[in-house]
Design a protein around this motif. Structure first.
Motif, PDB file in Angstrom:
ATOM      1  N   ILE A  21       0.726  -1.358  -0.098  1.00 34.39           N
ATOM      2  CA  ILE A  21       0.137   0.096   0.050  1.00 34.39           C
ATOM      3  C   ILE A  21       1.049   1.231  -0.029  1.00 34.39           C
ATOM      4  O   ILE A  21       0.435   2.507  -0.244  1.00 34.39           O
ATOM      5  CB  ILE A  21      -1.047   0.023   1.143  1.00 34.39           C
ATOM      6  CG1 ILE A  21      -0.244  -0.061   2.462  1.00 34.39           C
ATOM      7  CG2 ILE A  21      -2.060  -1.069   1.009  1.00 34.39           C
ATOM      8  CD1 ILE A  21      -1.108  -0.050   3.671  1.00 34.39           C
ATOM      9  N   TYR A  22       2.116   1.259   0.381  1.00 33.64           N
ATOM     10  CA  TYR A  22       2.909   2.383   0.492  1.00 33.64           C
ATOM     11  C   TYR A  22       4.611   1.735   0.093  1.00 33.64           C
ATOM     12  O   TYR A  22       4.937   0.737   0.637  1.00 33.64           O
ATOM     13  CB  TYR A  22       2.705   3.029   1.614  1.00 33.64           C
ATOM     14  CG  TYR A  22       3.582   4.229   2.049  1.00 33.64           C
ATOM     15  CD1 TYR A  22       3.334   5.357   1.336  1.00 33.64           C
ATOM     16  CD2 TYR A  22       4.763   3.862   2.957  1.00 33.64           C
ATOM     17  CE1 TYR A  22       4.431   6.405   1.476  1.00 33.64           C
ATOM     18  CE2 TYR A  22       5.879   5.108   3.094  1.00 33.64           C
ATOM     19  CZ  TYR A  22       5.301   6.449   2.404  1.00 33.64           C
ATOM     20  OH  TYR A  22       6.245   7.299   2.684  1.00 33.64           O
ATOM     21  N   GLU A  23       5.212   2.634  -0.602  1.00 34.53           N
ATOM     22  CA  GLU A  23       6.698   2.536  -0.433  1.00 34.53           C
ATOM     23  C   GLU A  23       7.245   3.681  -0.058  1.00 34.53           C
ATOM     24  O   GLU A  23       7.295   4.756  -0.845  1.00 34.53           O
ATOM     25  CB  GLU A  23       6.973   1.891  -1.945  1.00 34.53           C
ATOM     26  CG  GLU A  23       8.818   1.730  -1.698  1.00 34.53           C
ATOM     27  CD  GLU A  23       9.162   0.679  -2.977  1.00 34.53           C
ATOM     28  OE1 GLU A  23       8.428   0.401  -4.069  1.00 34.53           O
ATOM     29  OE2 GLU A  23      10.538   0.408  -2.903  1.00 34.53           O
ATOM     30  N   GLY A  24       8.424   3.650   0.858  1.00 33.20           N
ATOM     31  CA  GLY A  24       8.705   4.912   1.167  1.00 33.20           C
ATOM     32  C   GLY A  24      10.273   4.701   0.646  1.00 33.20           C
ATOM     33  O   GLY A  24      10.684   3.774  -0.141  1.00 33.20           O
ATOM     34  N   LYS A  25      11.247   5.663   1.367  1.00 30.49           N
ATOM     35  CA  LYS A  25      12.313   5.403   0.827  1.00 30.49           C
ATOM     36  C   LYS A  25      13.314   4.309   1.588  1.00 30.49           C
ATOM     37  O   LYS A  25      14.054   3.770   0.879  1.00 30.49           O
ATOM     38  CB  LYS A  25      13.038   6.861   1.311  1.00 30.49           C
ATOM     39  CG  LYS A  25      12.595   8.118   0.537  1.00 30.49           C
ATOM     40  CD  LYS A  25      13.363   9.292   0.772  1.00 30.49           C
ATOM     41  CE  LYS A  25      12.780  10.543   0.248  1.00 30.49           C
ATOM     42  NZ  LYS A  25      12.092  11.240   1.404  1.00 30.49           N
ATOM     43  N   ALA A  26      12.857   3.884   2.697  1.00 28.71           N
ATOM     44  CA  ALA A  26      13.606   2.797   3.509  1.00 28.71           C
ATOM     45  C   ALA A  26      12.853   1.886   3.594  1.00 28.71           C
ATOM     46  O   ALA A  26      13.321   0.541   4.192  1.00 28.71           O
ATOM     47  CB  ALA A  26      14.164   3.393   4.828  1.00 28.71           C
ATOM     48  N   LYS A  27      11.280   1.826   3.303  1.00 26.39           N
ATOM     49  CA  LYS A  27      10.538   0.714   3.789  1.00 26.39           C
ATOM     50  C   LYS A  27       9.421   0.517   2.859  1.00 26.39           C
ATOM     51  O   LYS A  27       9.086   1.471   2.292  1.00 26.39           O
ATOM     52  CB  LYS A  27       9.872   0.978   5.089  1.00 26.39           C
ATOM     53  CG  LYS A  27      10.922   0.956   6.467  1.00 26.39           C
ATOM     54  CD  LYS A  27      10.176   0.957   7.706  1.00 26.39           C
ATOM     55  CE  LYS A  27       9.659   2.221   8.113  1.00 26.39           C
ATOM     56  NZ  LYS A  27      10.597   3.397   8.241  1.00 26.39           N
ATOM     57  N   LYS A  28       8.828  -0.654   2.500  1.00 28.49           N
ATOM     58  CA  LYS A  28       7.468  -0.942   2.099  1.00 28.49           C
ATOM     59  C   LYS A  28       6.475  -1.253   3.425  1.00 28.49           C
ATOM     60  O   LYS A  28       6.958  -1.869   4.005  1.00 28.49           O
ATOM     61  CB  LYS A  28       7.624  -1.976   1.243  1.00 28.49           C
ATOM     62  CG  LYS A  28       8.815  -1.861  -0.056  1.00 28.49           C
ATOM     63  CD  LYS A  28       8.655  -3.135  -0.819  1.00 28.49           C
ATOM     64  CE  LYS A  28       9.808  -2.918  -1.896  1.00 28.49           C
ATOM     65  NZ  LYS A  28       9.984  -4.097  -2.582  1.00 28.49           N
TER      66      LYS A  28
END
Ligand code: TMP
Length: 239
Positions: A10-17
């Motif tokens: 539902i989301y992908e950030g710079k360091a985590k999914k």
């Protein structure tokens, strides 16, 4: 928990999914080795970082829970995956500084390493397009980012986290210079600690030598990046 099904991302950030699960109460987060700095301008990989940040964050959250801080941590599933409570993140970077460093030193012309007279709280609005601008209490309430009561809870949470972490790190020969946390809202509106606590999100200096043991080694091309993450993790586990 371990029979929870990992569903769509539902989301992908710079360091985590972040992944949905078959329960609306829980997400699964997956930590990556990707590292960025300066709002994504600098990219790289820190080998093994995802594993260390996952395990370290979980240890920190468990310790904070023992000290009365509510967190999103539920259960570690694997080296890189953890079940967390499904919260809505308050779009603020909540920063506490004990010693001047980084953007604070630059902005106010204060030498890095200068002790601050009190723990100093600062907020940035989480908005990549705007480069995460500094934001004050009045702005936060005026824009509806958080209510007055939520802001009060967030501040209390941040100072409490600082008290617990500062003491813990002092016990393993590490100065907690500053850190960034994020807060989330549970479905009933309660504010709890979310995101991560790792060398990506904290500044750690060796208490004796002031050697940097955090992501500044990557941001500033100081070398020994992986070793710094490993050193912090080793000290945490020696406790
Ligand atoms: P700063 O001095 O660059 O403002 O950083 C303050 C603290 O916040 C430092 O411990 C690093 C952390 N931080 C993040 O976790 N994410 C970010 O995007 C930034 C800019 C800082």
């Amino acid at each position: 928990m371990s029979n929870l099904k990992k569903l769509n991302q539902i989301y992908e950030g710079k360091a985590k999914k972040v992944f949905a699960t078959d329960s609306s109460d829980f997400y699964i987060v997956e930590y990556k080795d990707d590292a960025t700095a300066f709002n994504g301008l600098k990219h790289g990989t820190i080998e093994g970082k995802g594993v260390i940040n996952n395990k370290m964050s979980n240890l920190m959250f468990a310790m904070l829970e023992k000290n009365g801080v509510k967190t999103h941590f539920v259960e570690q599933l694997s080296d890189r995956e953890t079940v967390v409570k499904a919260v809505k993140i308050v779009p603020l970077e909540i920063i506490i500084r004990n010693v001047a460093a980084g953007s604070f030193s630059k902005r106010y012309g204060v030498e890095e390493g200068t002790a601050l007279k009190c723990p100093t709280l600062e907020f940035s609005l989480k908005n990549d397009a705007l480069n995460d601008p500094l934001i004050n209490d009045s702005h936060i309430i005026a824009l509806g980012v958080a209510t007055e009561k939520e802001l009060e809870d967030i501040k209390n949470l941040a100072y409490k986290v600082n008290d617990v972490l500062k003491e813990f790190f002092a016990g393993i020969g590490v100065k907690l210079i500053d850190f960034k946390i994020e807060a989330g809202r549970l479905p009933d509106g309660e504010i709890i600690l979310a995101d991560e606590i790792s060398p990506d999100t904290c500044r750690f200096w060796d208490a004796k030598t002031n050697e940097k043991l955090d992501k500044d080694r990557f941001r500033r091309d100081l070398g020994g990046v992986e070793e710094a993450y490993q050193e912090i993790f080793k000290r945490i586990n020696s406790k």
